[in-house]
Design an enzyme around this catalytic site. Structure first.
Site, PDB file in Angstrom:
ATOM      1  N   ALA A  82      68.376  61.760  47.445  1.00  0.00           N
ATOM      2  CA  ALA A  82      67.701  61.163  48.590  1.00  0.00           C
ATOM      3  C   ALA A  82      66.470  62.023  48.866  1.00  0.00           C
ATOM      4  CB  ALA A  82      68.637  61.154  49.787  1.00  0.00           C
ATOM      5  N   GLU A 138      74.654  68.516  47.951  1.00  0.00           N
ATOM      6  CA  GLU A 138      74.405  68.376  49.390  1.00  0.00           C
ATOM      7  C   GLU A 138      74.854  69.578  50.198  1.00  0.00           C
ATOM      8  OE1 GLU A 138      75.492  65.969  47.404  1.00  0.00           O
ATOM      9  OE2 GLU A 138      74.497  64.081  47.912  1.00  0.00           O
ATOM     10  N   GLY A 163      71.973  61.842  46.006  1.00  0.00           N
ATOM     11  CA  GLY A 163      71.878  60.383  46.056  1.00  0.00           C
ATOM     12  C   GLY A 163      71.604  59.767  44.687  1.00  0.00           C
ATOM     13  N   GLU A 181      74.903  59.495  43.128  1.00  0.00           N
ATOM     14  CA  GLU A 181      75.635  58.430  43.833  1.00  0.00           C
ATOM     15  C   GLU A 181      75.129  57.043  43.436  1.00  0.00           C
ATOM     16  OE1 GLU A 181      74.772  60.495  47.561  1.00  0.00           O
ATOM     17  OE2 GLU A 181      76.896  60.312  48.025  1.00  0.00           O
TER      18      GLU A 181
END
Ligand code: CO8
Length: 262
Positions: free
Chosen positions: A67, A134, A111, A114
């Protein structure tokens, strides 16, 4: 094709929609506008009668480095919660019915990992770099990593990775069942193999393809008995499709099936 700022779309093989994440300056960090474009392209391919399978890839160096940390840095609890930050990411997993394959070269972190895990399966290069870092940023995975990765590799390995934030290689991804195949070579060889597989899938009855994806996904949600019953219902239902007649008649006549996708 629509013109996007952060992704490229093309149809490199019959029936195959290819989406290339294309934000090279930020190693394909998944900012919100990028995700909006990705969701839009996925929906369009999902609704396109000529498309039977979708591939998502990145660059040689990065599938996606996570992200967008710079976008997330100033977020507050109330703004993240009120705006349901990250919720649009679930579109792929929740709503896209055609198969989506991730072709991962380079970094697939946070992300990015993911996103790959949300796809139906992953092909990667042996030196791809996966991870959920993270914890190093003071947060947890936010787009399903703690759930999807744990189901695939088991609790002990997932705890080891998520609590330390350490990376794992494409080779390990193959050994642990995170990736369906590890392709020798670089991005070019990876994409060629992934597109070949996507073309095979897209060459079948699209009705049957969507049904097969649906039944496999049910195995992740239902008890064994419920899942087997669900599968049988859908199996029965497919005798109402034209393509069941086409497929079985072609077999008996030793001909190639010409699918109607109905
Ligand atoms: N966000 C924003 N920018 C990024 C990101 C990112 N995740 N990753 C890389 N970039 C930018 C860098 O800031 C740099 O920009 P600039 O040139 O302006 O400084 C550019 O991309 C190139 O990166 P590097 O210079 O760092 O390249 P290196 O080859 O030295 O290093 C790495 C590559 C190791 C991948 C390194 O960039 C890195 O560690 N990136 C961050 C990886 C990371 O922590 N990802 C997890 C993010 S958190 C997350 O994804 C939470 C998910 C929650 C759910 C979804 C929420 C939306």
């Amino acid at each position: 094709p629509a013109s996007y700022e952060y992704i490229l779309t093309e149809t490199p093989k019959p029936g195959v929609g290819l989406i290339t994440l294309n934000r090279p300056k930020a190693l394909n960090a998944l900012c919100s506008p990028l995700f909006q474009e990705l969701n839009d392209a996925l929906s369009k391919y999902d609704q396109d009668k000529d498309i039977g399978a979708i591939v998502i890839t990145g660059s040689e160096k990065a599938f996606a480095a996570g992200a967008d940390i710079k976008e997330m840095a100033p977020l507050t609890f109330s703004s993240a919660y009120s705006n349901n930050f990250i919720a649009p990411w679930s579109h792929l997993a929740n709503n896209i019915r055609k198969p989506v394959i991730a072709a991962v070269s380079g970094y697939a972190l946070g992300g990015g990992c993911e996103l790959a895990l949300m796809c139906d399966f992953i092909y990667c290069t042996s030196n791809a770099t996966f991870g959920q870092p993270e914890i190093k940023l003071g947060v947890t995975p936010g787009a399903g990593g703690s759930q999807r990765l744990t189901r695939i590799i088991g609790k002990s390995r997932a705890m080891d990775l998520i609590l330390t934030g350490k990376n794992f290689s494409g080779k390990e991804a193959g050994e642990w069942g995170v990736a369906a195949r590890v392709i020798d070579g670089g991005k070019e060889e990876l994409l060629a193999e992934t597109l070949k597989t996507a073309e095979t899938i897209a060459g079948y009855s699209h009705v049957a393809v969507v049904a097969n994806k649906e039944v496999v996904n049910k195995s992740q949600e239902l008890s064994l008995r419920e899942g087997v019953e669900y599968e049988r219902r859908l199996f029965h239902a497919l005798f109402g499709s034209k393509d069941q007649k086409i497929g079985m008649t072609a077999f008996a006549e030793k001909k190639k099936a010409e699918w109607s996708h109905e």
